[in-house]
Enzyme design. Sequence first.
Site, PDB file in Angstrom:
ATOM      1  N   ASP A  35      13.914  -8.102  -0.511  1.00 52.40           N
ATOM      2  CA  ASP A  35      13.420  -7.841   0.837  1.00 52.40           C
ATOM      3  C   ASP A  35      12.864  -6.415   0.823  1.00 52.40           C
ATOM      4  OD1 ASP A  35      12.997  -7.217   3.464  1.00 52.40           O
ATOM      5  OD2 ASP A  35      15.095  -7.434   4.091  1.00 52.40           O
ATOM      6  N   ALA A  59       3.918  -9.489   2.192  1.00 52.06           N
ATOM      7  CA  ALA A  59       3.436  -8.988   3.485  1.00 52.06           C
ATOM      8  C   ALA A  59       3.877  -9.920   4.600  1.00 52.06           C
ATOM      9  CB  ALA A  59       1.910  -8.883   3.489  1.00 52.06           C
ATOM     10  N   THR A 100      -5.771  -5.545   3.929  1.00 51.90           N
ATOM     11  CA  THR A 100      -6.538  -6.559   4.651  1.00 51.90           C
ATOM     12  C   THR A 100      -7.775  -6.023   5.361  1.00 51.90           C
ATOM     13  OG1 THR A 100      -6.359  -8.106   6.540  1.00 51.90           O
ATOM     14  CG2 THR A 100      -4.989  -6.168   6.629  1.00 51.90           C
ATOM     15  N   TYR A 124      -0.866  -6.899  13.519  1.00 55.34           N
ATOM     16  CA  TYR A 124      -0.932  -7.162  12.075  1.00 55.34           C
ATOM     17  C   TYR A 124      -1.785  -6.095  11.376  1.00 55.34           C
ATOM     18  CZ  TYR A 124      -2.555  -9.195   7.684  1.00 55.34           C
ATOM     19  OH  TYR A 124      -2.894  -9.379   6.367  1.00 55.34           O
TER      20      TYR A 124
END
Length: 299
Positions: A35, A59, A100, A124
């Site tokens: 984790d 992610a 991203t 996000y």
Amino acid sequence: MKILVTGKNGQLGSELQKTCPSNVELICFGSKELDISNAEQVNELLITHSPDIVINAAAYTAVDKAETDTDTAYAVNEQGAANLANACKNIDAKLIHISTDFVFDGTSTMPYTASDATNPLGVYGASKLAGEQAINEILGSQATIVRTAWVYSVFGNNFVKTMLRLMAEKEQLGIVGDQVGTPTWAAGLANMLWALVAKASSEQVLNTENTATILNWTDAGVASWYDFAVAIQELAIEQGLLTKSIPISAIPAASYPTPAKRPAFSVLNKAQTEEISGVKTVHWRTQLKEMLTELKLNQ
């Protein structure tokens, strides 16, 4: 050379394992074993395995859910990234971190370069940008950040597989036509990352500013989600993955409201990455055909 990959069960993690070069000792962890939001666990595993390079493919990617599940999104995408960066610093390892196109607001009319101003539209994108900033601050030139978009593969859930299911079930489809970007086959992204790994191990990049290198990677070309869906149907019929063609219409994003806003334009400029990695982008339609061929073989 020893490489540690996080997010082993995701699309990219799966492709990295499948395409791993023979001279690489690969150690992979999924979220159950590692984790990344748990600093103690990250430190312990990285010290135990002492990799030369860590590829962070883990992610929180539930874009709409992130709008309400903010704490978890930041715990993984910002704190998790920071934890990995700190652990890499402690053992003198390099970090390749996957980010991203959602760090941009989509108002550009030209493909985004690494140095363009960021302005995420939702949680996000903001959490991923915060992760980039933490890595840059902690690791500087020991880190490479790779921004990508519209990822799909034979593994996991993605737009291509969803479209194939809907096209088999529905009489017609309306797909967003006013959001433009470029699909990315995860196998192509993995291939480029392995080229970066080979470069990183064979040469010292002289980064005098001690900042993280930010790179962009998708397939080549430009598409709307509508264009992508039309190509999926056409190529899937060719492959025998679909038996019939259904009407597909382009709809505005406004008529398909989602909790999170998405960039209307997220085409990324890959020129710098092609130069550094030595890998050329392949047109998204060619890559899509490859992926559907693989999907057919796996049936």
